[in-house]
Design a protein around this motif. Sequence first.
Motif, PDB file in Angstrom:
ATOM      1  N   GLY A  42      26.624 -25.227 -10.967  1.00  0.00           N
ATOM      2  CA  GLY A  42      28.017 -24.546 -10.442  1.00  0.00           C
ATOM      3  C   GLY A  42      29.328 -26.003 -10.676  1.00  0.00           C
ATOM      4  N   LEU A  43      29.350 -26.985 -10.035  1.00  0.00           N
ATOM      5  CA  LEU A  43      30.111 -28.115 -10.191  1.00  0.00           C
ATOM      6  C   LEU A  43      30.323 -28.701 -10.941  1.00  0.00           C
ATOM      7  CD1 LEU A  43      28.637 -29.841  -6.767  1.00  0.00           C
ATOM      8  CD2 LEU A  43      30.770 -28.987  -7.485  1.00  0.00           C
TER       9      LEU A  43
ATOM     10  N   PHE B  79      18.642 -23.134  -5.821  1.00  0.00           N
ATOM     11  CA  PHE B  79      20.087 -23.469  -4.764  1.00  0.00           C
ATOM     12  C   PHE B  79      20.392 -24.591  -5.806  1.00  0.00           C
ATOM     13  CE2 PHE B  79      22.680 -24.226  -1.387  1.00  0.00           C
ATOM     14  CZ  PHE B  79      23.677 -23.477  -1.640  1.00  0.00           C
ATOM     15  N   THR B  80      19.605 -25.866  -5.396  1.00  0.00           N
ATOM     16  CA  THR B  80      20.573 -27.117  -5.524  1.00  0.00           C
ATOM     17  C   THR B  80      21.327 -27.248  -7.117  1.00  0.00           C
ATOM     18  OG1 THR B  80      18.327 -27.905  -6.116  1.00  0.00           O
ATOM     19  CG2 THR B  80      19.627 -28.389  -3.731  1.00  0.00           C
ATOM     20  N   ILE B  81      20.005 -27.033  -8.074  1.00  0.00           N
ATOM     21  CA  ILE B  81      20.094 -26.952  -9.559  1.00  0.00           C
ATOM     22  C   ILE B  81      21.553 -26.295  -9.628  1.00  0.00           C
ATOM     23  CG2 ILE B  81      19.472 -26.952 -11.711  1.00  0.00           C
ATOM     24  CD1 ILE B  81      16.539 -27.221 -10.627  1.00  0.00           C
ATOM     25  N   SER B  82      20.968 -24.420  -9.104  1.00  0.00           N
ATOM     26  CA  SER B  82      22.100 -23.578  -9.910  1.00  0.00           C
ATOM     27  C   SER B  82      23.653 -24.303  -8.521  1.00  0.00           C
ATOM     28  CB  SER B  82      22.257 -22.604  -8.862  1.00  0.00           C
ATOM     29  OG  SER B  82      21.996 -22.302  -7.461  1.00  0.00           O
TER      30      SER B  82
ATOM     31  N   LEU C  83      36.094 -25.223 -15.946  1.00  0.00           N
ATOM     32  CA  LEU C  83      36.817 -24.968 -15.611  1.00  0.00           C
ATOM     33  C   LEU C  83      38.234 -25.347 -15.672  1.00  0.00           C
ATOM     34  CD1 LEU C  83      38.158 -21.447 -16.919  1.00  0.00           C
ATOM     35  CD2 LEU C  83      37.094 -21.212 -14.314  1.00  0.00           C
ATOM     36  N   GLY C  84      38.596 -25.960 -14.326  1.00  0.00           N
ATOM     37  CA  GLY C  84      39.589 -25.975 -13.239  1.00  0.00           C
ATOM     38  C   GLY C  84      40.626 -27.132 -14.565  1.00  0.00           C
TER      39      GLY C  84
ATOM     40  N   SER D 198      35.540 -31.690  -8.577  1.00  0.00           N
ATOM     41  CA  SER D 198      34.268 -31.047  -8.301  1.00  0.00           C
ATOM     42  C   SER D 198      33.535 -32.167  -9.667  1.00  0.00           C
ATOM     43  CB  SER D 198      34.943 -29.791  -8.955  1.00  0.00           C
ATOM     44  OG  SER D 198      33.517 -29.114  -9.151  1.00  0.00           O
ATOM     45  N   LEU D 199      33.914 -31.693 -10.729  1.00  0.00           N
ATOM     46  CA  LEU D 199      33.162 -32.698 -11.404  1.00  0.00           C
ATOM     47  C   LEU D 199      32.953 -34.088 -11.074  1.00  0.00           C
ATOM     48  CD1 LEU D 199      35.222 -32.742 -14.945  1.00  0.00           C
ATOM     49  CD2 LEU D 199      32.334 -31.664 -14.040  1.00  0.00           C
TER      50      LEU D 199
END
Length: 78
Positions: free
Chosen positions: A50-51, A43-46, A57-58, A22-23
Motif C-alpha cells: 500500500g505504501l 498485514f505488514t506485507i499489504s 499514485l501520489g 510514502s515511497l
Amino acid sequence: MKRECNIDARGKFVRLLGGSVSLFLGIIAVGLLMLDLVPINWFTISSTIGLFAGGALGIYEGKSGWCVARAMGIWTPI
C-alpha cells in the motif's frame, strides 16, 4: 490521451511530496522486513504494498496535475 489538469500548483506539490514520503517509507518497510525486524504476515506485507502503490499514485497525480478523487467528484481541500 491527455487528461485535463484539475489541481493547481499547490496541489501538485502536496501530492508529489506525499508520494515521495510514502515511497521512502515503503523502502524502509522493505528493509525492516528483509532484516527480520518486524514479523512477516499479511498485514505488514499489504501495508508495504500500500505504501508503494499510494506513493506511485501520489507522484503520478503530482506530475500530471490530475487528481483521481477530484475526477470522481470528491472535493479535496488542496
